[in-house]
Every structure is written in structure tokens, then in C-alpha cells.
Design an enzyme around this catalytic site. Sequence first.
Site, PDB file in Angstrom:
ATOM      1  N   CYS A  82      -2.948   0.998 -44.411  1.00 66.72           N
ATOM      2  CA  CYS A  82      -2.337  -0.104 -45.162  1.00 66.72           C
ATOM      3  C   CYS A  82      -2.550  -1.369 -44.348  1.00 66.72           C
ATOM      4  O   CYS A  82      -3.675  -1.714 -44.035  1.00 66.72           O
ATOM      5  CB  CYS A  82      -0.871   0.161 -45.466  1.00 66.72           C
ATOM      6  SG  CYS A  82       0.178   0.381 -44.017  1.00 66.72           S
ATOM      7  N   ARG A 125       3.318   1.796 -44.478  1.00 66.89           N
ATOM      8  CA  ARG A 125       3.184   2.236 -45.867  1.00 66.89           C
ATOM      9  C   ARG A 125       2.230   3.427 -45.951  1.00 66.89           C
ATOM     10  O   ARG A 125       2.402   4.325 -46.779  1.00 66.89           O
ATOM     11  CB  ARG A 125       2.663   1.079 -46.738  1.00 66.89           C
ATOM     12  CG  ARG A 125       3.697   0.011 -47.022  1.00 66.89           C
ATOM     13  CD  ARG A 125       3.112  -1.131 -47.834  1.00 66.89           C
ATOM     14  NE  ARG A 125       2.276  -2.015 -47.023  1.00 66.89           N
ATOM     15  CZ  ARG A 125       1.590  -3.057 -47.507  1.00 66.89           C
ATOM     16  NH1 ARG A 125       1.609  -3.312 -48.806  1.00 66.89           N
ATOM     17  NH2 ARG A 125       0.886  -3.829 -46.715  1.00 66.89           N
TER      18      ARG A 125
END
Lengths: 277, 102
Positions: free
Chosen positions: A233, A238
Amino acid sequence: MSREDVLVTAQWAEENLETPGVVFVEVDEDASAYDTGHIPGAVKVDWRQDLQDPVRRDFVDRAGFEKLLSARGIGNDDTVVLYGGNNNWFAAYAYWYFKLYGHESVKLLDGGRKKWELDGRPLSADPVSRPETTYSAKEQDLSLRAFRDEAVAAINTKNLVDVRSPDEFSGKLSAPAHLPQEQAQVKGHIPSAINVPWSKAANEDGTFKSNDELRELYQEAGLDEGKATVAYCRIGERSSHTWFALHELLGYEDVKNYDGSWTEYGSLVGVPVEIGA
Amino acid sequence: MADSCGAPEQGAALPANVDAGKEIVLNGKVTSGGEPVGGAFVRLLDSTGEFTAEVVSSAAGDFRFFAAPGEWTVRALHRNGNGEAKVNADGPGLHEVAVAVG
């Protein structure tokens, strides 16, 4: 491994707040939420202060991890239940650290703080202290961690899963839309990456989608189940969430988190970058 | 903030490092019965309804997003109820949006 081995419901959590050998740990980037109210009995881990190296761009080393867990009163035999804000981004990141350093029993609270709060479950501002332990971590399990050269080598050979938002993937934005946009790195994505935003793996209340929904999601996006996978990410949290979905929930074997992610890749000189959807 | 992905503190005043002349800023407040609602989960959805970002409203109900040009939906979740509002951000500057929940 079944879903119940890695994920617990808020209901289960509330019923096990006092269970010996179960330690709840709130992990956030902004630890102020913990101080105003946390799951009763939970200890706090601050992602930036406790899990990142204070000087280098890297995370806490083995000795540092041992020191942190010992100070928090977490033993090698404890079942650690991680939760946090931001739809468990940093809790998922911490989960990945725990796996990297070989902790046996670690689980995520499905939906994290959000689900807990939306359910109206109890929060406590009481200070929590646990007796210190002598925690012993293993060497990093690098089968879970991808570095930059591996990200470059994965182009057109492995599944590269970019889990940022479509606008970050295409190069319209350089950061998620709740953050200011000025950044040193170029915009775009690693060529041949598929874009499956982390949020597609989660329901609105922050819980993970079912395994059937997850499998369909990644298959439709073009993930080749026969190939190894590298998820990334912007700063690696994430993608820890997606790593959890792919490796822990769906049980795909060779899945690595590229924690350097776009802040590293987008700053490298000479590597290929693609823009557009 | 530079390498952070977490939620920055929400408030009505723009941080000093944000240039509203260059960035598209969606600024707003979550309310219920006219009263500000803090601790709501505020989600920014794009024109296709796809999730883009999420913050938690401040004690005064404030939230903020930095967006690309377009039609956006702001959806707020709270244990007392949910609500949403649309905002059209056609260019740089401050775009105000109010969301009622309950």
C-alpha cells in the site's frame, strides 16, 4: 487454519475479558483514543513509538520486540487479541509483526474499535498494568516479508496486489483522501499490479467479509491462486490488512507484505512505474 | 504526518501545511437533532459508492477529507444511527458538507 483461529468476534471478546491467558492489545497510530477509553483490561501499543525504529526507516528489531512485550506483560504462551482504530489497519500491522517474530497464538478482533463502539460495548479509561514478563521472540520469518528488490522482481511474475484506493493507484492522489497530498514520491503503481482496495475486504462496520466473498473478490480482480503474492500500500499497514485476508483467512500459502510499500517504491530511482487505471 | 496513514486530528481549522488554494478540502460536521456528534465514523465514498477514506469526527462533530475533483458521498456511522450527504467538489478550495445521523 480456520477463521476462528485468527479472528474473534466482539461478542467472544466481551465474554473473555477476564479469561486467564488472553491479553487484549489496542494498537493505534494515534494512541490518544486508548487514553480516553479502551476495552477493559487492554494494554496499549503505539504503532509509531513502540513498533517503529526511532531512527532508521524500519520496524523494531527482535530485542526491541522482546522488550516491548515483556514490559506490557505479554508472555509467550498468552493468546494475544489485537484491535484498533482505522478498521484495524495498525492492529493488522501488529498482527503481522507478531507472526513475523513467531508468536504462537495471536488473533484479530473482527471490526476492531469501530465494531466495538458501534455495538455500544463498554470502554474503560482506567490505567492497565500487567506484571512484567520475560518474552522471547524468534528470528523474523522472512517468508512473510517482501523487500524492494522482490517487489521489482515480482513485476509480471507474481501477483502484485496494490490495496490503496483507486485514485492513489491511478496516480490522481498520492495519499488516502483524509490526508494532505504533498509527498516526495512519484504517483502511480508497480506495473502489473492489480488494484484491490483494502476496503473491499471489509464490511462497513469494519468486520472482514466472508471467505467466499473474499475468494470471489480476489479471483475477479485477477489474482492467480497458483502464484506467489506480494501485497503493498503506502506504508504497509493497509496491506497488512489484505495480507491477513489472503494468508490468514483464505490460507493462500506464499503471501508477503511489502512493508516498504509506495513510500519506498515511489522514491526509488530507475524502477518502472505505471499510471492510470 | 508525511509517512502516516492514520487519522489526523479532526477540527474546523485547516492545518498550517494545507493550501486550500491548491487542494480540494471537504470540510463538515456530523449532527443529530442539531447537536454535534463526536466519535462518528465518517466515510468518504466516490461517485460509484466505492469507499475512499474514513475518519472519526471530533468532539465538536468536525471532519475533513482531501479529495480529487468529483461527486462524493459522505456517510457517517454512529451507534445511535447512520446518515449521509452528497457534495460536489468541482475544484480546489473548501467545500462544506453537513451530515445528520439518527
